[in-house]
Write an enzyme that holds these catalytic residues in place. Structure first.
Site: not given
Length: 268
Positions: A118, A57
């Site tokens: 992730h 992010y």
């Protein structure tokens, strides 16, 4: 707030906030970072304590700074972040350690509540090395829980073949357009808590039914949808840049959906 007890005994809030567009121009995922993150400030003021972040992010440092400067004590926060499957982070155990150490630095803390892989790692050797580093930091108390994200059944089977510590959660897409029922059944059988990203997605005709159900509870269709997930043991991490919507997404604990309404939503 309600909590779920993970398979290692750690309690995790049932509702958190995503951060993938926080602190970015025009609230766009790939946009440049700003130096301010008002959405997170309002979330904290409203009572959010579970913060879902990720290295990719690009805003860990900004999120971490806001959390560190807030009046919320560290022990009240539940910070989740994720290590990507890119070579930069998983090419060696040293690379994975460096990634975790950098996240700890970004969040200005000596422990993270939850760390996830992730995305699935295709190379089994790299998967094992990455998980062994996760276990190493878990045993050292620098990670309170470890888990995965976007893992399917076969990915979990590959991990379970060597894992000494079972993943506490699997963060996957769960909503009315992608219900992921088969994988949810696997997670329940394995004792792995499901965390839903994108929990608000629904088609127009589904939203109409949710709104109708919400009328009898004096709740919105969106609140009904989040409550449906929570009531069946699915952790949700909705994200909003709007303070009113943030408040609404947290206002879920003063009503209980009937068995009939739960079934109606399940069949949508």
């Amino acid at each position: 707030m309600e909590y779920i007890t993970l398979n290692n005994g750690l309690e995790m809030p049932m509702v958190g906030t995503g951060t993938n567009t926080y602190g970015k121009e025009n609230h766009e995922y790939n946009a440049a970072l700003t130096n301010e993150i008002p959405e997170l400030l309002s979330a904290l003021e409203l009572g959010y304590r579970s913060i879902d972040a990720a290295i990719i992010y690009r805003n860990e440092e900004l999120v971490g700074r806001v959390l560190a400067e807030s009046t919320v004590p560290r022990e009240e926060l539940f910070i989740t972040t994720k290590v990507p499957g890119d070579e930069e982070y998983i090419s060696s155990k040293e690379a994975t350690r460096a990634a975790i150490d950098n996240s700890l630095k970004n969040f200005q803390t000596d422990y993270l509540d939850l760390l996830l892989i992730h995305f699935p790692i295709d190379d089994k050797g790299q998967l094992q090395n990455t998980w062994e580093v996760f276990e190493e930091y878990y045993e050292a108390g620098k990670l309170k829980a470890i888990g995965v994200s976007n893992f399917g059944k076969h990915h979990l089977e590959e991990l379970n073949a060597f894992a000494k510590v079972k993943p506490a959660v699997n963060q996957i897409q769960i909503n009315l357009t992608e219900p992921n029922k088969d994988l949810l059944a696997v997670l329940k059988e394995e004792g792995i808590a499901p965390v839903a990203w994108g929990p608000m997605k629904a088609e127009a005709h589904q939203k109409e039914v949710l709104d109708e159900i919400g009328e009898s509870y004096k709740k919105s269709g969106a609140q009904v949808l989040l409550k449906y997930q929570i009531q069946r043991g699915v952790i949700v991490i909705p994200k909003s840049h709007n303070r009113e919507n943030q408040a609404s997404n947290l206002d879920l604990f003063d009503f209980v959906l009937s068995a009939e309404d739960m079934k109606k939503i399940e069949n949508l």
